[in-house]
Structures are given as structure tokens and as C-alpha cells.
Design a protein around this motif. Sequence first.
Motif, PDB file in Angstrom:
ATOM      1  N   GLY A  53      -6.866 -68.337  14.051  1.00  0.00           N
ATOM      2  CA  GLY A  53      -5.990 -69.378  14.563  1.00  0.00           C
ATOM      3  C   GLY A  53      -6.404 -70.705  13.984  1.00  0.00           C
ATOM      4  O   GLY A  53      -6.897 -70.785  12.861  1.00  0.00           O
ATOM      5  N   GLU A 101      -9.869 -63.759  15.104  1.00  0.00           N
ATOM      6  CA  GLU A 101      -9.562 -62.613  15.960  1.00  0.00           C
ATOM      7  C   GLU A 101     -10.814 -61.791  16.241  1.00  0.00           C
ATOM      8  O   GLU A 101     -11.050 -61.369  17.374  1.00  0.00           O
ATOM      9  CB  GLU A 101      -8.504 -61.725  15.306  1.00  0.00           C
ATOM     10  CG  GLU A 101      -8.222 -60.456  16.109  1.00  0.00           C
ATOM     11  CD  GLU A 101      -7.277 -59.489  15.427  1.00  0.00           C
ATOM     12  OE1 GLU A 101      -6.865 -58.514  16.083  1.00  0.00           O
ATOM     13  OE2 GLU A 101      -6.954 -59.695  14.242  1.00  0.00           O
ATOM     14  N   CYS A 145      -6.356 -59.381  18.907  1.00  0.00           N
ATOM     15  CA  CYS A 145      -5.468 -60.531  19.078  1.00  0.00           C
ATOM     16  C   CYS A 145      -4.298 -60.366  18.130  1.00  0.00           C
ATOM     17  O   CYS A 145      -4.471 -59.913  16.993  1.00  0.00           O
ATOM     18  CB  CYS A 145      -6.179 -61.853  18.763  1.00  0.00           C
ATOM     19  SG  CYS A 145      -7.655 -62.164  19.739  1.00  0.00           S
ATOM     20  N   ASP A 164      -0.977 -61.666  15.798  1.00  0.00           N
ATOM     21  CA  ASP A 164      -0.817 -62.716  14.802  1.00  0.00           C
ATOM     22  C   ASP A 164       0.591 -62.620  14.227  1.00  0.00           C
ATOM     23  O   ASP A 164       1.194 -61.544  14.204  1.00  0.00           O
ATOM     24  CB  ASP A 164      -1.856 -62.538  13.690  1.00  0.00           C
ATOM     25  CG  ASP A 164      -1.911 -63.710  12.732  1.00  0.00           C
ATOM     26  OD1 ASP A 164      -1.646 -64.847  13.169  1.00  0.00           O
ATOM     27  OD2 ASP A 164      -2.235 -63.495  11.549  1.00  0.00           O
ATOM     28  N   ILE A 207      -3.096 -65.289  18.447  1.00  0.00           N
ATOM     29  CA  ILE A 207      -4.030 -66.300  17.972  1.00  0.00           C
ATOM     30  C   ILE A 207      -3.318 -67.324  17.093  1.00  0.00           C
ATOM     31  O   ILE A 207      -3.822 -68.420  16.850  1.00  0.00           O
ATOM     32  CB  ILE A 207      -5.209 -65.642  17.217  1.00  0.00           C
ATOM     33  CG1 ILE A 207      -6.409 -66.588  17.195  1.00  0.00           C
ATOM     34  CG2 ILE A 207      -4.790 -65.171  15.815  1.00  0.00           C
ATOM     35  CD1 ILE A 207      -7.712 -65.917  16.838  1.00  0.00           C
ATOM     36  N   GLU A 219      -4.230 -69.300  21.812  1.00  0.00           N
ATOM     37  CA  GLU A 219      -5.578 -69.343  21.245  1.00  0.00           C
ATOM     38  C   GLU A 219      -6.528 -70.068  22.207  1.00  0.00           C
ATOM     39  O   GLU A 219      -7.645 -69.592  22.474  1.00  0.00           O
ATOM     40  CB  GLU A 219      -5.573 -70.051  19.894  1.00  0.00           C
ATOM     41  CG  GLU A 219      -6.961 -70.099  19.252  1.00  0.00           C
ATOM     42  CD  GLU A 219      -6.995 -70.833  17.929  1.00  0.00           C
ATOM     43  OE1 GLU A 219      -7.984 -70.665  17.191  1.00  0.00           O
ATOM     44  OE2 GLU A 219      -6.035 -71.593  17.639  1.00  0.00           O
TER      45      GLU A 219
END
Length: 292
Positions: A54, A59, A115, A117, A257, A263
Motif C-alpha cells: 500500500g 501485504e 490482503c 489489492d 491494501i 490499509e
Amino acid sequence: MKNIPLVRPNAILMLFICAVITLITDNQLFAQEYKIKTIVIDAGHGGKDGSTRGLYSTEKDVALKTALRLGKLIQDNMKDVKVIFTRSDDTFIPLYERIKIANNAKADIFISIHCNDMPVKATRYISGYTKNKKGKKVPVYKTRYAKSTSTRGVETFVSGFGRVDEQDEAIKRENASIFLEDNYKENYDGFNPDDPESAIILSLMKNTFRTQSLKLAKMIQDEYVSVGRVNRGVQEKSLAVLARAGMPAILTEIGFISNPDEENYMNSEEGQAEITNCIYKAILAYKQSVEI
């Protein structure tokens, strides 16, 4: 042990065998006395497999922090359950090794934490104007590369049949870790991420706990929803890390993220506590529902 080659002519036979095993498993596995004794928690990515990030965090780090916190929560409150981590530091663990750890430990549940994306997309825009040789005003185009920062929510995956005409971003991104392994051609003999049939067969090889995986995944999503998270649902995807699991296995994406707000949430004390409590409560509910 050498993996079974993913050979095209065997697709129908594999499907038939897995269907029979699944029917037997669904009817007999939980008919006998059953206790959840071992849970394997997998922090996604790690080491050289850690490019997803992020604005200020990666992650792999968020996943590890969440995995360790979840494991401690289980150890502190479920004294009869053993917790095993696939990694406890910033180490690269091949996908096949992650599930091998669970299979060798005869784990009762496998949980992989990730996470989400958004992919980078190219946008063409007019940056200004100039004049051509004839003196006519013409636009000057440039290309901007950026991710969506507004997409949010949680989703949980189980190993599924997939769709023969679909190769979406989730499959490509999570399975991409295969190609960072030194011997990926040997470890995933015949696996081609661009060949839907390979993805289907890979997901069928140990898909005998599909019903239980779906049940656990739904419980996790329900807990997320109960605290106000955006529900992106339970999905069946051909993810290599889950495909050969010999137990109920799920992969949960705890947030995006690529979204600055999520995030911050995933890195905060409040967010970490809420996320791990949701997964823990789902595990506890699942445990109570299957134990006799």
C-alpha cells in the motif's frame, strides 16, 4: 514425493474420483467422533514474494502480523488446540510447502491470511495541445498508471472447480508465487496458469473437504459483516495454496491494501483486534458445530 502430472486426458477420471471421495467424506467423516486438535495458520507471501504494498506497508507484513495475533488468540483461549504457523518471520515459503506442513501435521483446519489489492490500470489522457505542420491544434496524449484506491471489503476463498473461460486477477495474483520457486516446473508438474483445465484439475486433487471449507468460509464472512465490513462474499477459486489440502481450508482476504483507509485499518490496533476476533469467533463456532 513426485506430484501427479496434470495430464489432459485424465481430467474426466480425476473429476469422477474426486466426486466419489467427496460423497464418502461428506457422509462419513463427521459421523465418527471428531475433535479439532490442530490448526495451521498461513501468513500469505513473505521474503522475496512481497511486492504487493500500500502507501506504507506490505501485504506480507500485515498478513504475518495478523496470523501471529490470531494464533496467540487461539492458543490463549482454546487450550486443547495446537497452532502451527507456516512462517513466523519474513521468510519465503513455497506454496506446496505451506499445504504440505498442514498435511504432515494432520491439521484439522488450514487458514491462509492475505490482503487484497487492485491491479494497476493504464489510463490515456490529454496533457495539453500542440500544433501540427499545418498549424492545426492537436491534443498531446499521455498514459497514467494507477490503482483504484476506493475498492474495499473482505472476501474468503475455498478451492473450487473454477470456470473454464475465466482467469481473473485473484487467481493470477495468488498463483503467481509459484514462479518464484526454484523448481516450480517439478513441484507443479504440468501446471499452466493460462490453461483453465490445469487450474481445474489442480483444484480437484484434494478437494474432498469442499463442503466444510465453504461452511467455515461463510462463518468468517458472517463475522466480518457483523462488525460492519463490506461483504464481497465467499468464492470458489483455483488457488494453488488450497488445492491439495487434506482438510477444510480457506484463504481470507482481510481488506484492500490498495485502499488507504483499509490499509490504515489493517495496520491499526483496533483493526487488528477486530479482524482476528472475527476469524477466531468463526473458528470457535465451526469447531462447536462439527465436534460431537
